[in-house]
Design an enzyme around this catalytic site. Structure first.
Site, mmCIF file in Angstrom:
data_model
loop_
_atom_site.group_PDB
_atom_site.id
_atom_site.type_symbol
_atom_site.label_atom_id
_atom_site.label_comp_id
_atom_site.label_asym_id
_atom_site.label_seq_id
_atom_site.Cartn_x
_atom_site.Cartn_y
_atom_site.Cartn_z
ATOM 1 N N THR A 8 -1.050 -6.086 1.976
ATOM 2 C CA THR A 8 -0.670 -4.813 1.365
ATOM 3 C C THR A 8 0.768 -4.958 0.893
ATOM 4 O O THR A 8 1.590 -5.560 1.590
ATOM 5 C CB THR A 8 -0.762 -3.624 2.348
ATOM 6 O OG1 THR A 8 0.017 -2.530 1.807
ATOM 7 C CG2 THR A 8 -0.214 -3.921 3.725
ATOM 8 N N ILE A 9 1.077 -4.379 -0.257
ATOM 9 C CA ILE A 9 2.455 -4.505 -0.741
ATOM 10 C C ILE A 9 3.425 -3.759 0.174
ATOM 11 O O ILE A 9 4.611 -4.036 0.167
ATOM 12 C CB ILE A 9 2.610 -4.026 -2.204
ATOM 13 C CG1 ILE A 9 2.344 -2.525 -2.343
ATOM 14 C CG2 ILE A 9 1.748 -4.849 -3.143
ATOM 15 C CD1 ILE A 9 2.866 -1.954 -3.657
ATOM 16 N N ASP A 10 2.928 -2.799 0.974
ATOM 17 C CA ASP A 10 3.810 -1.964 1.792
ATOM 18 C C ASP A 10 4.433 -2.703 2.981
ATOM 19 O O ASP A 10 5.419 -2.240 3.541
ATOM 20 C CB ASP A 10 3.048 -0.743 2.329
ATOM 21 C CG ASP A 10 2.748 0.280 1.245
ATOM 22 O OD1 ASP A 10 3.111 0.040 0.082
ATOM 23 O OD2 ASP A 10 2.145 1.323 1.568
ATOM 24 N N MET B 299 7.092 1.966 -4.383
ATOM 25 C CA MET B 299 5.957 2.306 -3.520
ATOM 26 C C MET B 299 6.320 2.138 -2.044
ATOM 27 O O MET B 299 7.322 1.508 -1.704
ATOM 28 C CB MET B 299 4.736 1.479 -3.889
ATOM 29 C CG MET B 299 3.935 2.084 -5.026
ATOM 30 S SD MET B 299 2.377 1.229 -5.281
ATOM 31 C CE MET B 299 1.550 2.394 -6.359
ATOM 32 N N GLY B 300 5.478 2.653 -1.222
ATOM 33 C CA GLY B 300 5.691 2.646 0.213
ATOM 34 C C GLY B 300 5.319 4.020 0.718
ATOM 35 O O GLY B 300 6.141 4.915 0.811
HETATM 36 O O1 F6P Z 1 -0.857 0.873 0.307
HETATM 37 C C1 F6P Z 1 -0.443 0.304 -0.865
HETATM 38 C C2 F6P Z 1 -0.123 1.363 -1.891
HETATM 39 O O2 F6P Z 1 0.229 0.709 -3.077
HETATM 40 C C3 F6P Z 1 0.959 2.367 -1.467
HETATM 41 O O3 F6P Z 1 2.260 1.856 -1.618
HETATM 42 C C4 F6P Z 1 0.646 3.519 -2.363
HETATM 43 O O4 F6P Z 1 1.093 4.737 -1.827
HETATM 44 C C5 F6P Z 1 -0.852 3.492 -2.426
HETATM 45 O O5 F6P Z 1 -1.263 2.171 -2.155
HETATM 46 C C6 F6P Z 1 -1.425 3.944 -3.746
HETATM 47 O O6 F6P Z 1 -2.794 3.935 -3.641
HETATM 48 P P1 F6P Z 1 -3.766 4.196 -4.884
HETATM 49 O O7 F6P Z 1 -3.720 2.982 -5.753
HETATM 50 O O8 F6P Z 1 -5.089 4.410 -4.265
HETATM 51 O O9 F6P Z 1 -3.214 5.381 -5.593
#
Ligand code: F6P
Length: 320
Positions: A126-128, A170-171
């Site tokens: 996960t990028i987080d 993001m995060g």
């Molecule tokens: O969990 C990884 C992530 O990129 C978060 O940083 C972000 O809040 C979320 O996914 C966004 O998810 P989606 O692509 O479903 O909007």
């Protein structure tokens, strides 16, 4: 162990393909057959299996995204959905499953392991970077570098037009990306979910800089900051303190692109480690890398324990 399957689940992350490649190649090396499951847990329930050879995973190590696609599945959150998924694995005589994803995906992996006795190994991606049990998750390094490249560009225009920029990275609930991008870009302030954000203090900092003739400022804000992200902070700066600022939300650009060397190497190591864990009967578990050593933990540890951001770096950030 004779047949294994691999899937990617949740938000995609750069390096997932490198991991899929390593899983398939390691499995074939161990004399196992390897299948890819399309569309994550949804595909597991709907029976979207593809048997892979080495050729199927050639020329993908450098590609962002996931050749298996990725998805979030509501059906898999039910006992019935997981029972159907387990049936599909048994019908194909698949005895081991590798799940590449984050905490949410590991919860699903843990549930199918407990309820259905499926041997599952989780690979953190996960990028987080918010998965406990590994120093870094697959995709984080690439996302940080992508965001940093964008902030460097924003700094050029911020300096030229003497503006205040608030850049949202993001995060969802963790500030790992924001902290490293903030330090790496020399930002004036970094707003994190893990630390209280005082918008009045931020306004005072910006005002003091302006009084000192420094009219441009870069603020990095994690999307999960408790104030509600960059737009909310900009609005408070304007309405309460009369300070104009520009907002850039980097968004999904951070999820794409070719993975960095670090992400490709981490993904390759963890892909191999996941197959090794299956072959040695260690499943269910997650694999990770801590201080350059491959580790295994119970899946539940990944969300029971909270991975801390570098608090020393938080303290140092305004000084360096
Ligand atoms: O969990 C990884 C992530 O990129 C978060 O940083 C972000 O809040 C979320 O996914 C966004 O998810 P989606 O692509 O479903 O909007």
């Amino acid at each position: 162990m004779k047949r294994i399957a691999v899937l990617a689940s949740g938000g995609d992350a750069p390096g997932m393909n490198a991991c899929i490649r390593a899983v398939v190649r390691s499995a074939l090396h161990h004399g196992l057959s390897a299948s890819g499951v399309l569309h994550g847990y949804r595909g597991l329930i709907e029976g979207e299996f593809r048997e892979f050879s080495t050729g199927d995973v050639s020329n993908i190590i450098q590609r962002g995204g996931s050749i298996l696609f990725s998805a979030r599945s509501e059906a898999f959150q039910t006992v019935e959905g997981r029972a159907e998924a387990a049936r599909n694995l048994r019908d194909r005589s698949i005895d081991g499953l590798i799940v590449i994803g984050g905490n949410g995906s590991f919860r699903g992996a843990d549930a199918i392991a407990r309820e259905q006795g499926i041997a599952v190994v989780g690979v953190p991606a996960t990028i987080d970077n918010d998965v406990w049990g590994t120093d870094y998750t697959i995709g984080y390094d690439t996302a940080v570098n992508t965001a940093l490249d964008s902030v460097d560009r924003i700094k050029d225009t911020a300096a030229s037009h003497e503006r205040v920029f608030i850049v949202e990275v993001m995060g969802r609930s963790a500030g790992f990306i924001a902290l490293e991008v903030g330090v790496g870009s020399g930002a004036e302030a970094i707003l994190l979910p893990e630390t209280p954000t005082d918008v009045s203090a931020l306004a005072a900092l910006i005002t003091e800089r302006i009084l000192n003739g420094r009219r441009s400022s870069i603020i990095i804000c994690a999307e999960g900051d408790e104030n509600g992200g960059a737009r909310a902070v900009a609005s408070e700066l304007k309405t309460v303190h009369g300070i104009d600022s520009q907002v850039t939300v980097l968004g999904h650009v951070q999820r794409g692109g070719s993975p960095t060397t670090s992400d490709r190497v981490l993904a390759s190591k963890l892909g191999w480690a996941a197959v090794d864990a299956l072959c040695s009967g260690a499943a269910p578990c997650m694999v990770g890398e801590v201080s350059r050593r491959i580790v295994r933990h119970p899946l539940a540890d990944s969300w029971t324990f909270v991975k801390e951001i570098d608090t020393e770096l938080v303290k140092l950030a305004p000084l360096i």
